[in-house]
Design a protein around this motif. Structure first.
Motif, PDB file in Angstrom:
ATOM      1  N   LEU A 214      -5.945 -25.346  67.534  1.00  0.00           N
ATOM      2  CA  LEU A 214      -6.261 -26.137  68.803  1.00  0.00           C
ATOM      3  C   LEU A 214      -7.009 -24.835  69.511  1.00  0.00           C
ATOM      4  O   LEU A 214      -7.858 -25.115  70.521  1.00  0.00           O
ATOM      5  N   ASN A 215      -6.905 -23.620  69.224  1.00  0.00           N
ATOM      6  CA  ASN A 215      -7.621 -22.434  69.712  1.00  0.00           C
ATOM      7  C   ASN A 215      -9.047 -21.958  69.017  1.00  0.00           C
ATOM      8  O   ASN A 215      -9.580 -21.088  69.339  1.00  0.00           O
ATOM      9  N   ASN A 216      -8.997 -22.690  67.814  1.00  0.00           N
ATOM     10  CA  ASN A 216     -10.186 -22.358  66.963  1.00  0.00           C
ATOM     11  C   ASN A 216     -11.550 -22.814  67.938  1.00  0.00           C
ATOM     12  O   ASN A 216     -11.566 -23.857  68.572  1.00  0.00           O
ATOM     13  N   ALA A 217     -12.455 -21.709  67.789  1.00  0.00           N
ATOM     14  CA  ALA A 217     -13.643 -22.195  68.851  1.00  0.00           C
ATOM     15  C   ALA A 217     -14.448 -23.566  68.495  1.00  0.00           C
ATOM     16  O   ALA A 217     -14.915 -24.137  69.242  1.00  0.00           O
ATOM     17  N   THR A 218     -14.386 -23.620  67.259  1.00  0.00           N
ATOM     18  CA  THR A 218     -15.197 -24.699  66.737  1.00  0.00           C
ATOM     19  C   THR A 218     -14.588 -26.157  66.990  1.00  0.00           C
ATOM     20  O   THR A 218     -15.069 -26.992  67.579  1.00  0.00           O
ATOM     21  N   VAL A 219     -13.263 -26.112  66.883  1.00  0.00           N
ATOM     22  CA  VAL A 219     -12.387 -27.100  67.110  1.00  0.00           C
ATOM     23  C   VAL A 219     -12.361 -27.511  68.933  1.00  0.00           C
ATOM     24  O   VAL A 219     -12.553 -28.485  69.330  1.00  0.00           O
ATOM     25  N   SER A 220     -12.360 -26.311  69.761  1.00  0.00           N
ATOM     26  CA  SER A 220     -12.387 -26.347  71.049  1.00  0.00           C
ATOM     27  C   SER A 220     -13.535 -26.748  71.448  1.00  0.00           C
ATOM     28  O   SER A 220     -13.660 -27.853  72.224  1.00  0.00           O
TER      29      SER A 220
END
Length: 137
Positions: free
Chosen positions: A55-61
């Motif tokens: 959830l904190n992954n830049a792409t996911v965010s």
């Protein structure tokens, strides 16, 4: 109505349908890509651990931001779809869930929820009466 007006109306309707389908395809593509990034073990399912880790992954965010979905909503969706309690949800189920929460709410959806709630309350009342009848000597 003249032929020209009906033809323009038909074209407008077709354009609206095409735009809606294109938007749905775009959302589906973003959701699929995002969930596959999160599926670090390539199992085809997402575990609660994978969800929380990513959830904190830049792409996911960025993807969630583009879809106007918060990480809290993603966690709630996951828990709602994890009916077995195994902390594992198939990606296909998550995609369908994402499409559902990104779609506009329709009056029919609300009416359906109200009808189902009334039905549940009726059954709860019947169950309560049955239990109370069994308790009376």
């Amino acid at each position: 109505m003249g032929d020209g007006t009906m033809q323009a109306s038909s074209q407008t309707r077709e354009q609206m349908v095409e735009e809606a389908l294109a938007r749905k395809c775009q959302i589906t593509e973003v959701v699929c890509e995002t969930l596959h990034i999160m599926d670090t073990d390539d199992s085809g399912s997402l575990s609660l651990d994978e969800l929380e880790e990513n959830l904190n992954n830049a792409t996911v965010s960025e993807s969630l931001l583009a879809l106007n979905i918060s990480s809290d909503e993603v966690e709630q969706l996951f828990k709602m779809l994890d009916v077995s309690g195994e902390e594992q949800v198939p990606i296909d189920d998550l995609v369908a869930g994402f499409l559902r929460i990104t779609a506009p709410v329709k009056s029919l959806d609300i009416a359906l929820i109200l009808a189902q709630t009334k039905e549940l309350l009726k059954h709860v009342g019947e169950l309560k009466q049955s239990l109370m009848a069994d308790r009376v000597p």
